[in-house]
Design an enzyme around this catalytic site. Structure first.
Site, PDB file in Angstrom:
ATOM      1  CB  THR A  46      -0.825  -0.030   1.135  1.00 42.34           C
ATOM      2  OG1 THR A  46      -1.645  -1.146   1.212  1.00 42.34           O
ATOM      3  CG2 THR A  46      -1.848   1.055   1.149  1.00 42.34           C
ATOM      4  CD  GLU A  79       8.028  -4.882  -1.106  1.00 40.59           C
ATOM      5  OE1 GLU A  79       8.406  -5.783  -0.316  1.00 40.59           O
ATOM      6  OE2 GLU A  79       7.040  -4.425  -0.720  1.00 40.59           O
ATOM      7  NE  ARG A 129       3.541   2.555   3.981  1.00 39.62           N
ATOM      8  CZ  ARG A 129       3.307   1.171   3.923  1.00 39.62           C
ATOM      9  NH1 ARG A 129       2.800   0.579   3.293  1.00 39.62           N
ATOM     10  NH2 ARG A 129       3.481   0.719   5.454  1.00 39.62           N
ATOM     11  CG  ASN A1026      -3.193  -5.307   5.987  1.00 42.64           C
ATOM     12  OD1 ASN A1026      -4.120  -4.776   6.617  1.00 42.64           O
ATOM     13  ND2 ASN A1026      -1.966  -4.622   6.039  1.00 42.64           N
TER      14      ASN A1026
END
Lengths: 1212, 334
Positions: A46, A79, A129, A1026
Site C-alpha cells: 500500500t 520487493e 509513502r 491486508n
C-alpha cells in the site's frame, strides 16, 4: 432542489481529441508503464499495489503495449525479489518496470545500486509513502524516495494525476536516452488514490516519445550468449574508484535530456513542464520550493496572495535527481530575497532535510554568477499524509516576511516541545465558491465510496466539468467509516487537500450523528442529505443537539430518505449506494434529472455487467424509486433535542486515554501537539476497552435455560465480547436486576454460579457465536442458547450488566484444566475488541494464545492484518490482567518477523542465563534453599509457574533486604533487573501466510533450524488479506486471487511438510471450526515443546468471498473434504520412540467441491470460466487425495515405543 | 411378423427415433453422458434444469461479496480481481446447450425451472438462440402463504407459459405436478395458452428431518415403478382430449413401464432414476427389450401402441373414475 452555483458549459464535448478519463494516480502511472514495458515484476504494498493489479488485469485481458505485445506480469515473494527479477530482466534486455513504495522501496536498494551502477534504463513508479520508525504508516510523504537518493537513480516527481501520466512517459523516454534508471514518484494516497479527470495519453503519443532505436540499444546491451560479455566483476582498490567516476557524464547529461523530453512532450500535448517549474510573481521577493501534490495547494495560495498584491511564488521541483543547480537558479526570480524549502520528509540529526540542503548547495554554487544572495530556510510538512493546505502555505510566506525567518520549522502540526511550528491562520481559504464541494459519510461496506467513484466518473466523463474525488478510510476493518470528498465545477481543480467547507453533506448512516459532528464540515447554506429511518416529519426530534444547532446556525437545506427501506424494497438488501447516489445527483443538480438518471443507469450497467442482469435490474429499480422517497425537512425553529453527541470515552478512562487517545478516537488527532505523544512509539496496552463503537445492529443474547455452558461461543468470538466466569452466589448480591446466572455445570462446583456476559457496545454482530452454539430449544430448534437480538433496546441494560460482570473476580486459573475447552472459556482473554473484520477468522486464535499464555508472552507480529488490528492506534486490543501482566507486543517489519522473534527469544534466554548465574553468586545472601529451588524450578505447569512467581517475589524481597540501608551492591541490582526472566516466558511469532510462506520464509526457515524455543503462529488466510487479496504461496489451486485472476494453477505450498523435514520442529495444523479441542491441545503442546513450534491455523477471511457468519462451517468443511487435514507432529513423541506424527482428522467424507464452491474465491472462476474451473477442481481434488495419502503414510509408520509397544499416528 | 418394430415417435413436432428420453437430471450436465445416451438409443435428451433462483442467487451472492469487501479499507480497496466475464450458471448452461447440439444428432431439449413471470423468462429465448430444439418449462411453485388461492396459482402457471411462448419460436413443453384440484382443466388451460407438450409429473421437493441436529435436510429419493400409476392414470384420461403431446416422467423403470406409458397415450417416456441406478447403458437394454416385447406381442410400431389403454380405448373406462377406487378397495379386502 438544486445547488445554485453549478454550471455545465460544455456537456459531452471532449476537450481534445484524446480521451478525457476519470481515474486515479495509480491507474495513470500503470497505464503508461504497462504500455511501455514488456516485463513487470511486483510485490503488493500500500498504496502502490493498485498499479501492479491494474497491469495484471490488463495483461489478463490481453491489452498490449505500444509494440503490440502483452506485457508479462509476475508477482514476486518480496520487493527484494521483485527488484532482483527486474534487474535480471533488464540485464536480459527487456523493458522492465516495477511499482512500490516505503519499506518495499528500501528492500530494493541493493539492486537499485546495481541497476544504476550498470547504467540500466528502467522506471520504477513509486506511490511515495512514509517509513516505519516510531510507528508504521501507510500514508504518503517522501521519506521512502529520499532514502534512495544515493542509489544513482534519477528522481522525477509528479504533483497531480495528470502529471503522473505525463511524467511516467517523460521518465520512460528519458531513461532510455540517458541510460539512468528513474524513480518516478507521486504522493501516496493524495495523488495515487485521488480520482481526477485527465487527458489520456494515447499509444501514438507514447510511440512518438519513445525511440525504438534506443529500445534496440537497450537490448543490444543485454546479456546474450551470442555476443557474450561479463558484468558484475569484483574490483580491487586499483580501479574501483575510477570505475565509479566513469558515469559522471551520464549524470551531467541527464537534466538536459529530461528537459528536452519535456519540450517534446509539450509539443505533442500542449502541457509544459520544466525541471523546476516556477509559478508566481515574476518579481517575487519570497519563494517556496517544494515538490509533489503540495504544489497544487501552493498554487492556490500564491494566486490568492498575488491577488492581494503580494510578491510571492513557488518552485515545483520535478527532476529532483540529478539536481541541476543551474536550472534551479535559472528558475528563481532574481528579485527573491528569502526562500523556504519545504521537505515532506524527516532526517533526524541532519543539518537539514535533503531538498533544503540541495537548494542551499545549489545556490552556493551558483551564487558566483548571480547578484542575489537570498536567505534560505527549511521546513517540514505533510508527513504521513498530514494535510497541507493553502493556509499552511500562507503561513510559510508570512514567516518569510519576518526579518529573521525561523529555520527548520514545521507546519501543519503543533510542536509544543521544540517550538518549531508555524502558526496557521485557519480562516485563510482558497476554496472556490463556484466549485461544488460535497462530503459523504459512509460505512465501509455500504458502497458509499464505490458510488462516489462512479459519480465522479459520470461527472468527469458525461459533462464538461472538472471533477476530483478523494476518499478517507478508517484504519479499522470492521465498522469502518469512510469520508468521500468530491469536488466538481467548470474550473480546473487543484485543491490537493480535504474539503473543509462543504456545499453538500451526505450522511449515509444515521448512527454517525451520535458519534461525530458530521455537519461541522458544512458551509453556510449547504445542502444536507441524511439516510434516516425516520420520516421527514419526525426526524428532527431524533437528531442530537449538535446536528440541530448546525442546521439552524448554518441555514442548511435538509433532506431525508429512508434509503435502507428503499433498497430493501428493490431487492438490494441493506445496500444503499445506488439510492443515495441518485439522491445526490437530484440535489446537486449537476445534470438535468432525466440525464442524471440515464447516466447513473449507464454507469450501473458498466460497473455491474459482469455480475449479471439480475444485479443490474435491481439497481435500476432502486434508481427509479429513489426520488419519490426523497423529502425535504422543515427544521424546527430552535434546538429541541434532549441528547447530544456521545462522549468519546468514559470519564473513568485513564488520563492518557482521555487526553491523548480519546481525541484520536473522536477524529481530532490532528490537533494533538507533539508533546502529547510518546517519544519512542511506546503505548500502553488495554486501550480498546475505552472505545465503545456500538457497531452491531444485533448482539447475542443468552437463553440461560438452554445453555449447556460448553464455552464454544466464548472460544470462537473474534472480538472477545462474550466472556464467562464462575463465582460464588454471594458475588452476585449486588448485580443489576436482570443479570443472569445459572448453577455451574462443573463437577464438584455445582454450588457455584456460571455467568456468561456479552459486551454490548464492543460486539460487531458477526453472529459466529450463534452459529457455533450446539444447544437448541427442544420445541423450537431455531432458537439456540444464544441468539441475535437488536442492540439498541438492550444497550443500556447490557452495558450495566457488562460493567458488573467486570467487577466479578476472574476464575482462579490454577483450578482449571487448560486442555479442556469448557475450562478455557473461563480464562481471561488478554486480547479484546480488536478492529478486525466482523467475524474475523484470525483473532480467535490470538485470543486463545493470550488466554493460555498471555500473562508471560512476548509477541513479535509480522506486518499484516494482525499487526493492524493488533497495534493500530488509538485503540490497542492487547491488554493486562488484574496483576498488570499481559502480552508485550511489537511489530518490527513484514519480512523479518521470524528473526525479530528469535531475537526476543535470544534476549530472554540470555537474561535468564545471567539471572541464574547471579542467583548462584548471591545464593549465600538469599539462602541456598531459595536459590536452589529457583534454579531447579519445574515450570511445566501453571502451578509450577505460579510457585516460581512466589519464589521470585521472595527473592526480590530478600535482595532488597541485603542493602541494610547502605545501598545494594551492583550484582544485586543487576539481579533485580533480570530476576523476572526466571519466570518462564514464551515468545510468540505471529503473522499471516504472506509473511510465513512468502516474504518471511527465508527467516522462518532459519528460525526452524535454530532449534530455539519460539512458538510460531501462522494465521493462514491463504491470501494477502491486508493489502487486498493478492495470491500468496498459501493460496490453494483453483482459487481466484489478484495475480491469479484465472484461478491459481499451482498447489498450496505445504509449509508443515517443509518444517517437518527438520524433525525438531513441533508442527500442528489446526482449524478451530473443525476441532476446538485439537486446537487447544496444539497450543499447549507447542508451548511445552522446548524447540521451535509452528501452528498453522486455518483462518477464514473476508477475502474468501462469503458471509463470515459461515466461517466455522467452512473450516469444518475444509477438514471434512481432506483439504485441511488436522495433524500434530510432536518431536517429543519421537524422542520417546513413538510416531511423532498424529493425524487428528479422518479421511475425506465430502468431495472438495462441497467445500470450495461455498466460497466466492472459487465460484468466481466457475462463473467466468467453467471449463477451467472444472479442470482446476479436478487437479485440486487430486492435490487433496495425494497429500492425504502422504499424511496417512506418515501417520501409519510403526515406531517401537519405549515400552516396546507399537505406536501409530492414525486417528482411530 | 418378422420385421423389426418401428420405435419412432413424434414429440413436440420433433421426430424421435425412440420414445425413450432421459429426463432432465444432473446426468445431463456431462457431455460424455449425453453422447452415451445417444449411443444407447435415446430419442432425445432433456438437459438439466437451469434454475431461476440459482441464477439470481449466484449473481446476488457474488455482487454482495464484491460490494461489501470493496472500498472499505485504505489498504484493501478490493479483495478480488475484476471478473473476466459474467458467466454464472446461466452462461455455462447456454454453452452447454451449444455443445450438446454440436455433439448430438438427436434433438436437444433445454429445461428451465422457475416460478415467477419476471424478466428471467427471456432466458428461454437465449436457450433457443443457443440451439435447443425445444424447451421444457418446469414450473415448480410451492405455495407457502395462506393468502395464496388456487386460482392465483393456476393463473401464474398460465401467465408464465404464455410469457415464455411469446418469446420463443421453439416448441415448449410444460412439466407440472399432479396436485391440481382439476388437473384436466389445468391441462386444458395450458393447452389454450400454447403449451406444445405436457410432462407428467415433476417431483416436489420433499424435505426430510435430521433428528439429531433438528435440521431440515434437502434430498430427493429415487423413484420406483409405483410412482408410474399416478402418471398412467392422468395421461390415459387426457390423451386425445387435449392438443399438447404428453410425456411421462417418474416411475419408468422396466420395459413394462415403458409399454404402459405409451399405451396410456404418452408420446415419450422419460427416465432418470432407472439410469442412475443401472447406468446409461440401461437405455439400450430397455430399447432392445421394448423391441422384443413389441415383437412378441406383435405390435408393429410405437404409434400403433400409443393410446391403446386410454380412457377412450379400454373396455372399462369406469376404471379410471371412482369405480376404480371401489375396485381397488374390494381387491384389498379380499
Amino acid at each position: 432542489m438544486q445547488l445554485p452555483h453549478v454550471t455545465n458549459p460544455t456537456m459531452n464535448e471532449p476537450l481534445s481529441p484524446r480521451r478525457q478519463i476519470t481515474i486515479d494516480g495509480n491507474e495513470a502511472a500503470a497505464w503508461v508503464a504497462h504500455s511501455t514495458n514488456e516485463v513487470i515484476a511486483i510485490y503488493p504494498i500500500t498504496p502502490s499495489s493498485a498499479m501492479g493489479e491494474s497491469s495484471d488485469q490488463w495483461s489478463t485481458e490481453g491489452k498490449t503495449n505500444i509494440w503490440g505485445s502483452v506485457p508479462l506480469v509476475v508477482e514476486m515473494q518480496s520487493e527484494g525479489g521483485a527488484a532482483g527479477a527486474v534487474h535480471g530482466a533488464l540485464q536480459g534486455g527487456t523493458l522492465t518496470t516495477t511499482f512500490t513504495c516505503s519499506q518495499g522501496l528500501l528492500l530494493m536498494i541493493p539492486n537499485m545500486y546495481k541497476i544504476a551502477g550498470e547504467l540500466t534504463s528502467t522506471v520504477f513508479h513509486v506511490a511515495a509513502r512514509a517509513l516505519a520508525g516510531q510507528g508504521l504508516s501507510i500514508f504518503g510523504d517522501h521519506q521512502d524516495v529520499m532514502a534512495v537518493r544515493a542509489t544513482g537513480f534519477a528522481l522525477l516527481s509528479s504533483h497531480s494525476v495528470q502529471a503522473v501520466m505525463d511524467m511516467a512517459l517523460i521518465a520512460q523516454a528519458s531513461t532510455l536516452e540517458s541510460r539512468l534508471p528513474f524513480i518516478h514518484f507521486f504522493d501516496g494516497f493524495r495523488t495515487s488514490h485521488e480520482v481526477a479527470k485527465v487527458e489520456q495519453l494515447t499509444h501514438e503519443d507514447m510511440r512518438a516519445m519513445i525511440s525504438d532505436d534506443l529500445v534496440r540499444a537497450h537490448r543490444a546491451r543485454s546479456l546474450n550468449p551470442d555476443r557474450p560479455v561479463l558484468r558484475g566483476t569484483a574490483q580491487n582498490p586499483d580501479v574501483y574508484f575510477q570505475a565509479r567516476e566513469t558515469v559522471n557524464p551520464f549524470y551531467d547529461a541527464c537534466p538536459s535530456i529530461v528537459q528536452n523530453a519535456m519540450y517534446r512532450f509539450a509539443a505533442l500535448t500542449g502541457r509544459r513542464y520544466r525541471l523546476f517549474d516556477y509559478f508566481g510573481a515574476p518579481d517575487a521577493d519570497r519563494v517556496v520550493v517544494l515538490m509533489g501534490s503540495a504544489t497544487l495547494a501552493a498554487e492556490e495560495c500564491v494566486e490568492a496572495l498575488r491577488a492581494r498584491g503580494e510578491k510571492v511564488g513557488f518552485i515545483n521541483v520535478h527532476l529532483y535527481r540529478p539536481f541541476s543547480a543551474e536550472a534551479f537558479a535559472a528558475a528563481l526570480p532574481s528579485t527573491v530575497r528569502s526562500i523556504a524549502v519545504l521537505d515532506r520528509t524527516k532526517e533526524p540529526g541532519s543539518p537539514g532535510e535533503p531538498l533544503y540542503l540541495d537548494v542551499v548547495t545549489a545556490l552556493n554554487e551558483q551564487r558566483a554568477g548571480h547578484s542575489f544572495s537570498p536567505l534560505v530556510v527549511g521546513g517540514r510538512y505533510g508527513l504521513a499524509s498530514k494535510e497541507f493546505t493553502p493556509a499552511m502555505m500562507a503561513s510559510v510566506f508570512r514567516e518569510l516576511e519576518q526579518p529573521k525567518p525561523r529555520n527548520h520549522f514545521v507546519v501543519g502540526i503543533n510542536d509544543d516541545v521544540t517550538h518549531r511550528s508555524l502558526q496557521v491562520d485557519a480562516s485563510f481559504s482558497t476554496e472556490d465558491p463556484e466549485t461544488v464541494r460535497a462530503v459523504f459519510f459512509g460505512l465501509g461496506a455500504d458502497g458509499t465510496v464505490g458510488a462516489n467513484k462512479n459519480s465522479i466518473k459520470i461527472i468527469g466523463e458525461d459533462t464538461g466539468l472538472f471533477a476530483q474525488g478523494y476518499f478517507v478510510y478508517d484504519s479499522k476493518k470492521s465498522g469502518a467509516m469512510t469520508v468521500s470528498h468530491l469536488r466538481f465545477g467548470s474550473k480546473p481543480i487543484r485543491s490537493s487537500y480535504l474539503i473543509a467547507r462543504a456545499s453538500f453533506v451526505a450522511c449515509h448512516q444515521f448512527s454517525f450523528l451520535e458519534r461525530i459532528d458530521v455537519l461541522d464540515v458544512a458551509d453556510q447554506g449547504a445542502t444536507f442529505l441524511l439516510n434516516s429511518p425516520f420520516p421527514a416529519s419526525e426526524v428532527w426530534e431524533h437528531l442530537p443537539r449538535a446536528a440541530q444547532r448546525q442546521i439552524l446556525n448554518k441555514g442548511l437545506r435538509f433532506f431525508v430518505i429512508d434509503a435502507v427501506r428503499v433498497a430493501k424494497e428493490n431487492g438490494m438488501a441493506g445496500r444503499i449506494n445506488t439510492v443515495m447516489q441518485t439522491c445526490f445527483f437530484a440535489l446537486s443538480g449537476v445534470l438535468p434529472e432525466d440525464q442524471a438518471i440515464a447516466a447513473i443507469k449507464r454507469a450501473i450497467e458498466k460497473s455491474y455487467k459482469k455480475r449479471g442482469p439480475a444485479v443490474i435490474e435491481k439497481n435500476f429499480r432502486a434508481v427509479d424509486s429513489s426520488l419519490a422517497n426523497l423529502h425535504e425537512v422543515d427544521p424546527h425553529a430552535r434546538v429541541t433535542s434532549t441528547f447530544d453527541l456521545r462522549p468519546t470515552v468514559s470519564s473513568q478512562a485513564p488520563e492518557f486515554v482521555r487526553s491523548v487517545l480519546a481525541p484520536m478516537m473522536g477524529g481530532h488527532g490532528d490537533n494533538l501537539p507533539v508533546g502529547a505523544l510518546p517519544v519512542d512509539g511506546t503505548y500502553p496496552t488495554g486501550t480498546s476497552q475505552w472505545e465503545k463503537r456500538n457497531l452491531a445492529q444485533e448482539i447475542p443474547v443468552l437463553v440461560q435455560e438452554l445453555c449447556i455452558q460448553c464455552g464454544k461461543c466464548v472460544m470462537v468470538c473474534p472480538h472477545s465480547v462474550i466472556r464467562a466466569k464462575l463465582c460464588g452466589a454471594e458475588q452476585l448480591a449486588g448485580a443489576p436486576a436482570g443479570f443472569s446466572s445459572a448453577a455451574a455445570h462443573w463437577k464438584g462446583r455445582e454450588h457455584m454460579r456460571y455467568v456468561l456476559q456479552v459486551a454490548p457496545e464492543d460486539c460487531t454482530g458477526c453472529g459466529l457465536c450463534v452459529e457455533v452454539c450446539p444447544a437448541k430449544s427442544k420445541t423450537e430448534p431455531k432458537k439456540k442458547a444464544i441468539n441475535m437480538s437488536p442492540q439498541a433496546p438492550l444497550r443500556d441494560r447490557e452495558r450495566a450488566n457488562w460493567e458488573y460482570f467486570l467487577t466479578i473476580p476472574e476464575t482462579d486459573r490454577l483450578s482449571l484444566t487448560l486442555h479442556n475447552v469448557k475450562d478455557v472459556q473461563l480464562l481471561q482473554p488478554l486480547f479484546e475488541f480488536p478492529g478486525a473484520c466482523a467475524g474475523c477468522g484470525e483473532t480467535p486464535y490470538i485470543k486463545l494464545l493470550t488466554q493460555l499464555f498471555g500473562d508471560r508472552a512476548v509477541i513479535a507480529n509480522a506486518t499484516g492484518c494482525s499487526s493492524i488490528y493488533g497495534g493500530n492506534l488509538p485503540a490497542t486490543p492487547y491488554t493486562k490482567n488484574r496483576e498488570g501482566r499481559g502480552p508485550a507486543w511489537s511489530n518490527s517489519l513484514f519480512e523479518d518477523n521470524a528473526e525479530f522473534g528469535l531475537g526476543l527469544r535470544l534476549s530472554v534466554d540470555k537474561q535468564e542465563q545471567y539471572a541464574k548465574e547471579l542467583v548462584g553468586r548471591v545464593a549465600a545472601r538469599i539462602g541456598e534453599e531459595l536459590a536452589t529451588s529457583i534454579l531447579h524450578a519445574d515450570q511445566t505447569s501453571e502451578a509450577g509457574i505460579d510457585r516460581q512467581r512466589e519464589r521470585i517475589a521472595e527473592l526480590e524481597t530478600r535482595l532488597r533486604a541485603t542493602g541494610n540501608g547502605t545501598g545494594l551492591d551492583p550484582e544485586v541490582r543487576d539481579l533485580l533487573a533480570v530476576a523476572g526472566t526466571l519466570i518462564k516466558k514464551n515468545v510468540w511469532i505471529v503473522g499471516g501466510d504472506g509473511w510465513a510462506y512468502d516474504i518471511g520464509y527465508g527467516g522462518l526457515d532459519h528460525v526452524f533450524a535454530s532449534g530455539r524455543n519460539v512458538n510460531i503462529l501462522v494465521l493462514d488466510t491463504e491470501v494477502y488479506s491486508n493489502t487486498g487479496g493478492q495470491m500468496s504461496k498459501a493460496t490453494p489451486r483453483a482459487a481466484v486471487a489478484k495475480f491469479a485472476a484465472g484461478g491459481k494453477r499451482s498447489a498450496k505450498k505445504d509449509l508443515a511438510m517443509m518444517a517437518m523435514s527438520y524433525g525438531t520442529v513441533y508442527i500442528a495444523r489446526v482449524a478451530l471450526g473443525a476441532s476446538d479441542t485439537q486446537t487447544v491441545k496444539a497450543f499447549l503442546e507447542a508451548e511445552a515443546w522446548a524447540g521451535p513450534s509452528l501452528i498453522i491455523a486455518y483462518s477464514h477471511c473476508i477475502a474468501h468471498g462469503y458471509d463470515l457468519v459461515h466461517g466455522l462451517d467452512q473450516q469444518k468443511a475444509a477438514v471434512q473434504t481432506g483439504s485441511w487435514p488436522l495433524f500434530r507432529y510432536n518431536p517429543a513423541l519421537g524422542a520417546e520412540g513413538q510416531n511423532p506424527f498424529q493425524l487428528d482428522s479422518r479421511p475425506a467424507t465430502l468431495p472438495l467441491e462441497k467445500y470450495i464452491y461455498n466460497e466466492g474465491r472459487f465460484t468466481m472462476l466457475v462463473q467466468s470460466d467453467p471449463e477451467e474451473a472444472a479442470r482446476l477442481l479436478a487437479e485440486a481434488q487430486e492435490d487433496v487425495n495425494l497429500r492425504w495419502k502422504q499424511y496417512e503414510h506418515l501417520a501409519s509408520r510403526v515406531f517401537e515405543g519405549k515400552q516396546g509397544e507399537s505406536k501409530q499416528g492414525v486417528k482411530a | 411378423m418378422s420385421s423389426v418394430p418401428d420405435l419412432t415417435t413424434g414429440y413436440l413436432g420433433l421426430k424421435l427415433s425412440s420414445p425413450l428420453v432421459p429426463s432432465s437430471s444432473p446426468l445431463c450436465r456431462d457431455l460424455d453422458n449425453l453422447r452415451a445416451m445417444e449411443e444407447a438409443g435415446a430419442g432425445a435428451v432433456v438437459l438439466h434444469s437451469l434454475f431461476e433462483e440459482q441464477i439470481t442467487r449466484e449473481d446476488d451472492a457474488l455482487d454482495d461479496v464484491l460490494l461489501q469487501s470493496s472500498n472499505a479499507s485504505a489498504e484493501a480497496l478490493s479483495y478480488f480481481p475484476e471478473m473476466q466475464a459474467w458467466g454464472s450458471s446461466y452462461h455455462a448452461y447456454l454453452q452447454h446447450v451449444q455443445r450438446a447440439k454440436k455433439a448430438l444428432r438427436i434433438p436437444v431439449i433445454g429445461s428451465l425451472n422457475g416460478a415467477s413471470s419476471g424478466g428471467w423468462v427471456r432466458l428461454a429465448r437465449d436457450i433457443e438462440d443457443a440451439g435447443a430444439d425445444a424447451l421444457e418449462l418446469n414450473i415448480y411453485f410451492v405455495p407457502s402463504s395462506v393468502d395464496m388461492t388456487s386460482a392465483d396459482i393456476e393463473q401464474n402457471y398460465c401467465d408464465l407459459v404464455q410469457d415464455v411462448k411469446s418469446r420463443t419460436g421453439i416448441p415448449v413443453a410444460v412439466k407440472i405436478g399432479p396436485w391440481f384440484t382439476s388437473l384436466p382443466n389445468m391441462a386444458s388451460r395450458l393447452d389454450s395458452v400454447g403449451a406444445d407438450g405436457l410432462v407428467f409429473f415433476n417431483r416436489f421437493y420433499q424435505p426430510d428431518f435430521d433428528l439429531e441436529s433438528l435440521e431440515v435436510v434437502a434430498n430427493l429419493e429415487l423413484s420406483g415403478s409405483s410412482a408410474l400409476r399416478q402418471r398412467l392414470h392422468w395421461v390415459a384420461l387426457l390423451a386425445n382430449h387435449i392438443r399438447p403431446d404428453l410425456a411421462i416422467t417418474g416411475g419408468v423403470h422396466t420395459v413394462e413401464d415403458v409399454v404402459k406409458g405409451i399405451m396410456a397415450g404418452a408420446h415419450v417416456v422419460m427416465l432418470t432414476s432407472a439410469l442412475l441406478r443401472n447406468g446409461i447403458g440401461y437405455l439400450n437394454d430397455l430399447r432392445l427389450q421394448l423391441s422384443e416385447w413389441m415383437t412378441v406381442h406383435e405390435y408393429e410400431s410405437v404409434g400403433q401402441m400409443r393410446g391403446a389403454m386410454t380412457v377412450d380405448a379400454v373396455a372399462e373406462p369406469g376404471a379410471f373414475g371412482r369405480v376404480n377406487y371401489l375396485k381397488v378397495l374390494g381387491s384389498y379386502t379380499k
